[in-house]
Design a protein around this motif. Structure first.
Motif, mmCIF file in Angstrom:
data_model
loop_
_atom_site.group_PDB
_atom_site.id
_atom_site.type_symbol
_atom_site.label_atom_id
_atom_site.label_comp_id
_atom_site.label_asym_id
_atom_site.label_seq_id
_atom_site.Cartn_x
_atom_site.Cartn_y
_atom_site.Cartn_z
ATOM 1 N N ALA A 29 0.924 -1.274 0.111
ATOM 2 C CA ALA A 29 -0.086 -0.100 0.025
ATOM 3 C C ALA A 29 0.875 1.277 0.150
ATOM 4 C CB ALA A 29 -0.854 0.115 1.281
ATOM 5 N N PHE A 30 1.950 1.232 0.666
ATOM 6 C CA PHE A 30 2.815 2.536 0.886
ATOM 7 C C PHE A 30 3.518 2.543 -0.493
ATOM 8 C CE2 PHE A 30 7.262 4.335 1.742
ATOM 9 C CZ PHE A 30 6.691 5.508 2.102
ATOM 10 N N HIS A 31 4.000 1.371 -1.005
ATOM 11 C CA HIS A 31 4.735 1.509 -2.396
ATOM 12 C C HIS A 31 3.802 2.147 -3.328
ATOM 13 C CE1 HIS A 31 7.163 0.738 -5.796
ATOM 14 N NE2 HIS A 31 5.915 0.128 -6.442
ATOM 15 N N HIS A 32 2.399 1.391 -3.524
ATOM 16 C CA HIS A 32 1.357 1.920 -4.627
ATOM 17 C C HIS A 32 1.123 3.457 -4.273
ATOM 18 C CE1 HIS A 32 -2.243 2.001 -6.839
ATOM 19 N NE2 HIS A 32 -1.775 0.752 -7.503
ATOM 20 N N TYR A 33 1.267 3.928 -3.168
ATOM 21 C CA TYR A 33 0.776 5.170 -2.683
ATOM 22 C C TYR A 33 1.816 6.142 -3.294
ATOM 23 C CZ TYR A 33 -1.275 9.545 -0.584
ATOM 24 O OH TYR A 33 -1.773 10.563 -0.269
ATOM 25 N N TYR A 34 3.034 5.860 -3.241
ATOM 26 C CA TYR A 34 4.315 6.591 -3.557
ATOM 27 C C TYR A 34 4.211 6.661 -5.022
ATOM 28 C CZ TYR A 34 8.953 8.060 -4.051
ATOM 29 O OH TYR A 34 10.092 8.676 -4.419
ATOM 30 N N ALA A 35 4.190 5.412 -5.584
ATOM 31 C CA ALA A 35 4.371 5.503 -7.110
ATOM 32 C C ALA A 35 2.948 6.072 -7.826
ATOM 33 C CB ALA A 35 4.389 4.089 -7.466
ATOM 34 N N HIS A 36 1.766 5.816 -7.524
ATOM 35 C CA HIS A 36 0.617 6.284 -8.145
ATOM 36 C C HIS A 36 -0.143 7.379 -7.161
ATOM 37 C CE1 HIS A 36 1.361 2.705 -10.644
ATOM 38 N NE2 HIS A 36 1.549 2.158 -9.578
ATOM 39 N N GLY A 37 0.135 7.692 -6.060
ATOM 40 C CA GLY A 37 -0.873 8.981 -5.521
ATOM 41 C C GLY A 37 -1.927 8.532 -4.940
ATOM 42 N N ALA A 38 -2.383 7.137 -4.755
ATOM 43 C CA ALA A 38 -3.448 6.505 -4.383
ATOM 44 C C ALA A 38 -3.356 5.286 -3.776
ATOM 45 C CB ALA A 38 -4.708 6.670 -5.441
ATOM 46 N N LEU A 39 -4.298 4.638 -2.972
ATOM 47 C CA LEU A 39 -3.898 3.411 -2.294
ATOM 48 C C LEU A 39 -4.712 2.532 -3.454
ATOM 49 C CD1 LEU A 39 -5.247 3.860 1.222
ATOM 50 C CD2 LEU A 39 -2.977 3.493 0.449
ATOM 51 N N PRO A 40 -3.960 1.228 -3.470
ATOM 52 C CA PRO A 40 -4.520 0.179 -4.352
ATOM 53 C C PRO A 40 -5.907 -0.392 -4.167
ATOM 54 C CG PRO A 40 -3.004 -0.895 -2.797
ATOM 55 C CD PRO A 40 -2.829 0.567 -2.459
ATOM 56 N N ALA A 41 -6.667 -0.720 -5.325
ATOM 57 C CA ALA A 41 -8.006 -1.208 -5.213
ATOM 58 C C ALA A 41 -7.807 -2.560 -5.263
ATOM 59 C CB ALA A 41 -8.882 -0.708 -6.522
ATOM 60 N N CYS A 42 -8.136 -3.134 -4.042
ATOM 61 C CA CYS A 42 -7.763 -4.743 -3.935
ATOM 62 C C CYS A 42 -9.090 -5.411 -4.046
ATOM 63 C CB CYS A 42 -7.078 -4.918 -2.360
ATOM 64 S SG CYS A 42 -5.827 -4.120 -2.367
ATOM 65 N N ASP A 43 -10.191 -4.932 -4.231
ATOM 66 C CA ASP A 43 -11.425 -5.540 -4.105
ATOM 67 C C ASP A 43 -11.761 -6.712 -5.130
ATOM 68 O OD1 ASP A 43 -12.115 -4.194 -2.173
ATOM 69 O OD2 ASP A 43 -13.418 -2.776 -3.266
ATOM 70 N N ARG A 44 -11.055 -6.162 -6.428
ATOM 71 C CA ARG A 44 -10.904 -7.229 -7.322
ATOM 72 C C ARG A 44 -10.530 -8.549 -7.110
ATOM 73 N NH1 ARG A 44 -9.311 -5.231 -13.450
ATOM 74 N NH2 ARG A 44 -7.308 -5.699 -12.618
#
Length: 98
Positions: A29-44
């Motif tokens: 989550a931290f890496h994804h937020y750092y790289a993309h500016g948003a938390l990852p969508a894990c529901d799928r």
């Protein structure tokens, strides 16, 4: 798409479960937020895990269709980004010179 008896999920159900757990992890989550500016969508991943289990329990056609649709969307999402490097047709003429 093959018949219900011949068809197998594209991944094992444990793979979907692991991907969901990994996606929810703090490090990811931290890496994804750092790289993309948003938390990852894990529901799928969770939905795919539940559909996979439903297919294993009763060979549900709806679960099979949901998994196929989700995997197709995942492949299309990967393909929408062009390659960074342009591929060569042949080596450069001076490839052997140091």
């Amino acid at each position: 798409m093959a018949g219900g008896g011949d068809w197998r999920p594209p991944r094992s159900c444990e793979d979907y479960w692991w991907e969901w757990k990994h996606c929810r992890g703090l490090r990811h989550a931290f890496h994804h937020y750092y790289a993309h500016g948003a938390l990852p969508a894990c529901d799928r991943w969770r939905d795919d895990y539940e559909a996979c289990r439903a297919w294993e329990r009763g060979r549900a056609a709806a679960a099979q269709e949901a998994l196929c649709k989700s995997e197709r969307a995942r492949v299309m999402e990967k393909q929408k980004y062009p390659p960074v490097w342009t591929l060569r047709k042949s080596p450069p003429p001076d490839w052997y010179i140091p």
